[in-house]
Scaffold this active site. Structure first.
Site, PDB file in Angstrom:
ATOM      1  N   LYS A   1     -16.798   1.763  23.530  1.00  0.00           N
ATOM      2  CA  LYS A   1     -16.363   0.430  23.112  1.00  0.00           C
ATOM      3  C   LYS A   1     -17.575  -0.473  23.253  1.00  0.00           C
ATOM      4  CE  LYS A   1     -13.696  -3.557  24.558  1.00  0.00           C
ATOM      5  NZ  LYS A   1     -12.678  -4.131  25.447  1.00  0.00           N
ATOM      6  N   GLY A   9      -9.565 -12.495  27.698  1.00  0.00           N
ATOM      7  CA  GLY A   9      -8.903 -13.066  28.867  1.00  0.00           C
ATOM      8  C   GLY A   9      -8.199 -14.386  28.635  1.00  0.00           C
ATOM      9  N   GLY A  46      -7.570 -11.131  23.806  1.00  0.00           N
ATOM     10  CA  GLY A  46      -6.874 -12.361  23.476  1.00  0.00           C
ATOM     11  C   GLY A  46      -5.365 -12.247  23.392  1.00  0.00           C
ATOM     12  N   ASN A  90      -5.703  -5.806  28.314  1.00  0.00           N
ATOM     13  CA  ASN A  90      -5.863  -5.552  29.745  1.00  0.00           C
ATOM     14  C   ASN A  90      -5.230  -6.674  30.580  1.00  0.00           C
ATOM     15  OD1 ASN A  90      -8.679  -4.320  31.721  1.00  0.00           O
ATOM     16  ND2 ASN A  90      -6.729  -5.044  32.419  1.00  0.00           N
TER      17      ASN A  90
END
Lengths: 277, 65
Positions: free
Chosen positions: A113, A174, A202, A223
């Protein structure tokens, strides 16, 4: 993957609806991160509840006095998932390439990633260096999953280099703001129907994930929305269900939006129809 | 000879190879190495001799999003 039908311009597999990551077929359309959980135990439970088959992780300097991160590593290995190492925190092509190479050795995977920070304020990917690093890594045999903005032209450059997966942001990492520019994401989806499109970052609520999946996005990577929930395990289940719902709705095909009200109940032979002017 | 491993100073009486330095550091597999900010493939670990003031970074798995 057997292609049996076309829905709109998107190819859909009705027999086994999997998502392809450079030829590896993944059943779950929810990919999750391994950071920010209140404890390793809660992380483990949340990842299991999410049914994710791909989990992101990272690397940093080892501290043998703290067991070198072995506890985390043992838990991740026990989950039996596909590992997707990131290059979080890299601000240059050189750093990102070095980090990718180290990750490949540690995790024994050529997936990466690719994150290349262009600005610390919103952690926005640097589109120019991202393209440069992608080219270097693809030429070195990596299977690059670039974390990019929702810019169609950058997406095109990445696809032309050979990326089979794109991971545009929904909004900055975040923030939990959801899809700030659905039009831009839809444009990427429509322009590259055969590319595996994963919205990364997001996403704050299951409703955000549903919105993306209804647009035809292939998968969601998140996450913080799970890890910072009061009940990460429950939130993981909620995201799992929302992504399944969004995918099913996309496959079903939505109704056409109307400008004015359309009665849903048949009015023919209604005994009351003549009462209205 | 002074070697910096993960920003910690390690002193050796004589010339030292990377593998010995990693043993002194107590590196825990799996790990990867940066030597003076350049990636050093695992295939070169055994044959690498360190020089005075070399900077070694030993990295391992952590959580990530």
């Amino acid at each position: 993957m057997t292609k049996l039908m076309l829905l709109g311009q998107f190819k859909v597999d009705k027999v086994k609806d999997t998502v392809s990551i450079y030829g590896t077929e993944i059943n779950s359309r929810l990919l999750v991160g391994s950071a920010l959980y209140p404890s390793p135990q809660i992380m483990q439970e949340a990842i299991k509840a999410s049914a994710a088959e791909v989990v992101t992780l990272s690397i940093s300097r080892q501290n043998p006095l703290q067991n070198g991160g072995q506890n985390f590593w043992n838990i991740i290995q026990s989950l039996g998932v596909n590992l997707l190492p990131n290059t979080a925190g890299c601000h240059s092509v050189k750093d990102a390439v070095n980090m990718a190479k180290m990750s490949r050795e540690i995790f024994q995977t050529d997936w990466v990633k690719l994150e290349l920070v262009g600005d610390d304020y919103n952690l926005q990917p640097d589109p120019i260096d991202l393209v440069k690093a992608t080219e270097i890594l693809l030429n070195d045999g990596f299977k690059v999953l670039p974390y990019c903005t929702d810019d169609l032209v950058i997406a095109r450059h990445l696809v032309e280099l050979g990326c089979e997966v794109l991971m545009p942001w929904g909004s900055p990492i975040g923030t939990g703001k959801g899809l700030l520019n659905p039009y831009a994401l839809q444009a990427i989806r429509d322009r590259f129907p055969d590319i595996t499109l994963i919205v990364d970052s997001g996403i704050g609520l299951p409703s955000h994930a549903v919105q993306a999946m209804e647009m035809g996005v292939d998968a969601i990577l998140l996450n913080t929305a799970i890890a910072h929930s009061n009940q990460p395990q429950q939130m993981a289940e909620a995201f799992k269900k929302s992504i399944e719902a969004g995918r099913t709705a996309y496959l079903a095909g939505p109704m056409t939006e109307q400008k004015s009200a359309q009665p849903s109940t048949p009015t023919i032979d209604s005994p009351f129809w003549h009462n209205h002017g | 000879m002074d070697i910096y491993i993960n920003q910690q100073l390690f002193s050796f009486d004589s010339e030292v190879c990377l593998v010995e330095a990693l043993e002194k550091f107590k590196a825990i597999p799996p790990f990867a190495i940066l030597l003076n900010d350049e990636f050093l493939p695992q295939s070169e670990h055994k044959s690498t001799l360190l020089k005075d003031n070399d900077k070694v970074d030993v990295v391992g798995a952590i959580q990530g999003g």
